[in-house]
Design a protein around this motif. Structure first.
Motif, short mmCIF file in Angstrom:
data_model
loop_
_atom_site.label_atom_id
_atom_site.label_comp_id
_atom_site.label_asym_id
_atom_site.label_seq_id
_atom_site.Cartn_x
_atom_site.Cartn_y
_atom_site.Cartn_z
N PHE A 96 0.60 -0.90 0.43
CA PHE A 96 -0.31 0.09 -0.23
C PHE A 96 0.52 1.15 0.09
O PHE A 96 0.26 2.31 -0.41
CB PHE A 96 -1.35 0.02 0.94
CG PHE A 96 -1.62 -0.93 1.15
CD1 PHE A 96 -1.84 -1.93 0.64
CD2 PHE A 96 -1.20 -1.69 2.83
CE1 PHE A 96 -2.99 -3.30 1.07
CE2 PHE A 96 -2.26 -2.57 3.49
CZ PHE A 96 -3.14 -3.38 2.54
N LEU A 98 1.06 4.05 1.94
CA LEU A 98 0.59 5.01 2.76
C LEU A 98 1.20 5.40 3.86
O LEU A 98 2.04 4.72 5.29
CB LEU A 98 -1.07 5.06 3.06
CG LEU A 98 -1.68 3.79 2.28
CD1 LEU A 98 -3.36 3.86 2.75
CD2 LEU A 98 -2.32 4.88 1.28
N GLY A 100 1.52 6.78 7.45
CA GLY A 100 0.53 6.73 8.40
C GLY A 100 -0.29 7.30 9.36
O GLY A 100 -0.54 7.34 9.68
N ALA A 104 -6.91 9.28 4.50
CA ALA A 104 -7.25 9.11 3.25
C ALA A 104 -7.03 10.08 2.38
O ALA A 104 -6.73 10.01 1.68
CB ALA A 104 -7.92 7.80 3.63
N ASN A 107 -3.80 11.40 2.16
CA ASN A 107 -2.30 10.63 1.01
C ASN A 107 -3.03 10.89 -0.14
O ASN A 107 -1.62 10.44 -1.10
CB ASN A 107 -2.83 9.05 1.72
CG ASN A 107 -1.70 8.52 3.03
OD1 ASN A 107 -0.81 8.39 2.48
ND2 ASN A 107 -2.41 8.18 3.67
N ARG A 142 -7.09 7.51 9.03
CA ARG A 142 -6.62 6.49 9.06
C ARG A 142 -5.57 5.24 8.83
O ARG A 142 -6.73 4.16 8.89
CB ARG A 142 -5.10 7.43 10.28
CG ARG A 142 -4.49 8.77 9.94
CD ARG A 142 -3.92 9.08 11.55
NE ARG A 142 -3.64 11.01 11.40
CZ ARG A 142 -4.64 11.64 11.64
NH1 ARG A 142 -6.06 11.35 12.30
NH2 ARG A 142 -4.47 12.98 12.00
N PRO A 143 -4.72 5.14 7.86
CA PRO A 143 -4.34 3.90 7.64
C PRO A 143 -4.55 3.36 8.99
O PRO A 143 -5.16 1.94 8.41
CB PRO A 143 -3.08 3.99 7.33
CG PRO A 143 -2.48 5.51 5.87
CD PRO A 143 -3.28 5.86 7.00
N ASN A 144 -4.22 3.09 9.49
CA ASN A 144 -4.68 2.67 11.20
C ASN A 144 -5.83 2.08 11.42
O ASN A 144 -6.24 1.48 12.40
CB ASN A 144 -3.37 2.63 12.10
CG ASN A 144 -3.63 3.85 12.64
OD1 ASN A 144 -4.85 4.62 12.23
ND2 ASN A 144 -3.57 4.31 14.07
N LEU A 146 -7.91 1.51 8.73
CA LEU A 146 -8.75 1.51 7.93
C LEU A 146 -8.16 -0.55 7.07
O LEU A 146 -7.55 -0.58 7.98
CB LEU A 146 -8.16 1.83 6.54
CG LEU A 146 -8.38 2.75 6.69
CD1 LEU A 146 -7.13 3.80 5.05
CD2 LEU A 146 -10.31 3.83 6.22
N GLN A 150 -9.69 -2.04 2.29
CA GLN A 150 -9.55 -0.02 2.19
C GLN A 150 -8.51 0.74 2.08
O GLN A 150 -8.40 1.47 0.72
CB GLN A 150 -10.36 0.36 3.79
CG GLN A 150 -12.06 0.13 3.37
CD GLN A 150 -12.53 -0.01 5.67
OE1 GLN A 150 -11.83 -0.07 6.23
NE2 GLN A 150 -13.69 -0.28 5.20
N LYS A 151 -7.38 0.04 2.77
CA LYS A 151 -6.33 0.88 2.36
C LYS A 151 -5.40 0.25 1.13
O LYS A 151 -5.19 1.75 0.53
CB LYS A 151 -4.93 0.29 2.92
CG LYS A 151 -4.99 -0.08 4.32
CD LYS A 151 -3.98 -0.97 5.53
CE LYS A 151 -3.93 -0.22 6.88
NZ LYS A 151 -3.40 -1.37 7.81
N GLN A 152 -5.67 -0.82 0.58
CA GLN A 152 -5.31 -1.26 -1.19
C GLN A 152 -6.79 -0.35 -1.90
O GLN A 152 -5.75 0.58 -2.98
CB GLN A 152 -5.73 -1.93 -1.89
CG GLN A 152 -4.86 -2.33 -3.78
CD GLN A 152 -3.79 -2.48 -3.01
OE1 GLN A 152 -3.18 -0.93 -2.99
NE2 GLN A 152 -3.00 -3.44 -2.64
#
Length: 224
Positions: A96, A98, A100, A104, A107, A142-144, A146, A150-152
């Motif tokens: 990913f 992203l 951190g 989203a 990013n 935030r990524p943590n 997701l 969802q991150k992808q």
């Protein structure tokens, strides 16, 4: 070929490892047409990652010609390659990549900062990209916060935001379970049906065969 978005002509990429020359790519020629959904497939060490790095302007060949969306990149310097990467290629990676500490939305905005897009347009473009991948309700997470899928999707939105000619996905489902991976593949199929050129780099035969066209590589050479 006028409708080719990528053209590699007799590409060689050699590395010195101690006293030995490693021929990562050894005379590869290939054309990928605009709007194709193509997989580059091969075992570990076959040269597919080297080929991806050359298409994505992350590396330059030892010899040969590379044309990316009408521009010959083989002799470009790092600044020129960075411009092509930012404007013409959208990258999606297995892990990913992203940031951190950013949401989203933040990013997805990041590539637009590098592209010099005015601030009033950046947020609108990023929102549009996140809506396109079905994440309108996760923009401030935030990524943590997701899931992997969802991150992808955030990573795919980020790759789309500059409207690049090419989407280059390196093992994009490798860190996902099979159900989520299938949903991501369906999203790539949708994006391709809208006319986008999508290149999937994978060692997963089942995924690769879902693409319209397969390019097989082994020991630095294309297999027929």
């Amino acid at each position: 070929m006028a409708n080719s978005v990528i053209r590699l002509q007799n590409i060689k990429r050699y590395f010195m490892v101690g006293d030995f020359i490693v021929k990562a790519l050894d005379g590869v020629s290939v054309d990928i047409k605009r709007g194709e959904f193509t997989s580059i497939m091969g075992p570990s060490g076959s040269g597919k990652s080297t080929m991806m790095n050359l298409i994505g302007c992350l590396d330059t060949p030892t010899s040969g010609l590379i044309d990316i969306d009408g521009e010959n990149t083989a002799g470009m310097n790092e600044a020129e390659l960075a411009y092509i990467r930012n404007r013409k290629v959208g990258f999606i990676f297995q892990q990913f990549n992203l940031l951190g500490k950013l949401t989203a939305l933040e990013n997805v905005v990041t590539p637009l900062l590098y592209a010099g897009v005015p601030s009033r347009d950046r947020r609108l473009k990023a929102i549009e990209a996140l809506e396109r991948v079905g994440l309108s309700d996760r923009m401030q997470h935030r990524p943590n916060e997701l899931s992997g899928g969802q991150k992808q999707r955030v990573a795919i939105a980020r790759s789309l935001v500059n409207n690049p000619a090419i989407l280059l996905a390196d093992e994009p489902t490798g860190a996902l379970d099979s159900k989520t991976g299938n949903q991501i593949m369906e999203l790539f199929e949708e994006l391709n049906s809208e006319g986008r050129t999508v290149i999937l780099v994978t060692h997963d035969r089942e995924l690769g065969m879902r693409c319209q066209r397969q390019i097989h590589i082994r020991d630095g050479r294309l297999e027929e």
